[in-house]
Design a protein around this motif. Structure first.
Motif, mmCIF file in Angstrom:
data_model
loop_
_atom_site.group_PDB
_atom_site.id
_atom_site.type_symbol
_atom_site.label_atom_id
_atom_site.label_comp_id
_atom_site.label_asym_id
_atom_site.label_seq_id
_atom_site.Cartn_x
_atom_site.Cartn_y
_atom_site.Cartn_z
ATOM 1 N N HIS A 1 0.838 -1.203 0.000
ATOM 2 C CA HIS A 1 0.000 0.000 0.000
ATOM 3 C C HIS A 1 0.875 1.256 0.000
ATOM 4 O O HIS A 1 0.582 2.222 -0.710
ATOM 5 C CB HIS A 1 -0.947 0.010 1.198
ATOM 6 C CG HIS A 1 -2.046 -0.998 1.107
ATOM 7 N ND1 HIS A 1 -3.148 -0.839 0.296
ATOM 8 C CD2 HIS A 1 -2.197 -2.195 1.719
ATOM 9 C CE1 HIS A 1 -3.946 -1.894 0.420
ATOM 10 N NE2 HIS A 1 -3.382 -2.734 1.273
ATOM 11 N N LEU A 51 2.438 1.666 -3.512
ATOM 12 C CA LEU A 51 1.446 2.190 -4.459
ATOM 13 C C LEU A 51 1.173 3.675 -4.209
ATOM 14 O O LEU A 51 1.048 4.457 -5.160
ATOM 15 C CB LEU A 51 0.147 1.396 -4.367
ATOM 16 C CG LEU A 51 0.122 0.058 -5.085
ATOM 17 C CD1 LEU A 51 -1.131 -0.726 -4.710
ATOM 18 C CD2 LEU A 51 0.187 0.251 -6.593
ATOM 19 N N GLY A 95 1.823 6.618 -6.811
ATOM 20 C CA GLY A 95 0.713 7.502 -7.159
ATOM 21 C C GLY A 95 1.085 8.967 -7.002
ATOM 22 O O GLY A 95 0.775 9.797 -7.873
ATOM 23 N N HIS A 116 -4.898 6.583 -10.385
ATOM 24 C CA HIS A 116 -5.851 5.549 -9.972
ATOM 25 C C HIS A 116 -5.110 4.209 -9.946
ATOM 26 O O HIS A 116 -4.995 3.521 -10.946
ATOM 27 C CB HIS A 116 -7.034 5.494 -10.962
ATOM 28 C CG HIS A 116 -7.737 6.805 -11.064
ATOM 29 N ND1 HIS A 116 -8.601 7.270 -10.099
ATOM 30 C CD2 HIS A 116 -7.679 7.772 -12.012
ATOM 31 C CE1 HIS A 116 -9.056 8.464 -10.452
ATOM 32 N NE2 HIS A 116 -8.507 8.789 -11.607
ATOM 33 N N THR A 147 -5.680 1.426 -7.824
ATOM 34 C CA THR A 147 -6.386 0.575 -6.875
ATOM 35 C C THR A 147 -6.136 -0.911 -7.089
ATOM 36 O O THR A 147 -6.440 -1.718 -6.246
ATOM 37 C CB THR A 147 -7.906 0.823 -6.939
ATOM 38 O OG1 THR A 147 -8.353 0.578 -8.263
ATOM 39 C CG2 THR A 147 -8.216 2.247 -6.516
ATOM 40 N N ARG A 148 -5.612 -1.326 -8.204
ATOM 41 C CA ARG A 148 -5.421 -2.755 -8.481
ATOM 42 C C ARG A 148 -4.010 -3.150 -8.338
ATOM 43 O O ARG A 148 -3.032 -2.770 -8.537
ATOM 44 C CB ARG A 148 -5.931 -3.099 -9.871
ATOM 45 C CG ARG A 148 -7.411 -2.840 -9.952
ATOM 46 C CD ARG A 148 -7.898 -3.102 -11.313
ATOM 47 N NE ARG A 148 -8.685 -4.325 -11.240
ATOM 48 C CZ ARG A 148 -9.036 -5.027 -12.267
ATOM 49 N NH1 ARG A 148 -8.642 -4.693 -13.459
ATOM 50 N NH2 ARG A 148 -9.762 -6.093 -12.150
#
Length: 89
Positions: free
Chosen positions: A67, A70, A74, A86, A88-89
């Motif tokens: 997390h 990512l 981001g 985005h 999220t995956r």
């Protein structure tokens, strides 16, 4: 020509009775260090299986680390594109 990039991850465990804690450190090529933690609590009636507690604690620490990684990616995307990333995956 192919470029090989590495990231180093260190994982340590602490056992205390029915509790297992994991600490994870990832060093990125840009010098950033991401730290995360995970824990596992064995139910008192379950058999003692140190390896299982370590696996659960490690998985939770790695989930937290993913997390963070990512989120970092981001922020880097957003700083260039000035648009929400985005991931999220």
């Amino acid at each position: 020509m192919e470029t090989i990039v590495g990231m180093n991850v260190e994982m340590e465990f602490w056992e205390d009775g029915d509790k297992t804690r994991a600490s994870c450190l990832m060093r990125l090529q840009d010098g950033t260090e991401l730290k995360s933690h995970g824990r596992a609590d064995r139910y008192p009636s379950d058999p003692a299986q140190q390896r299982v507690g370590e696996e659960i604690a490690a998985a939770r620490a790695l989930r937290d680390l993913s997390h963070q990684l990512l989120a970092k990616a981001g922020h880097e995307i957003e700083s260039v594109t000035h648009q929400p990333a985005h991931l999220t995956r």
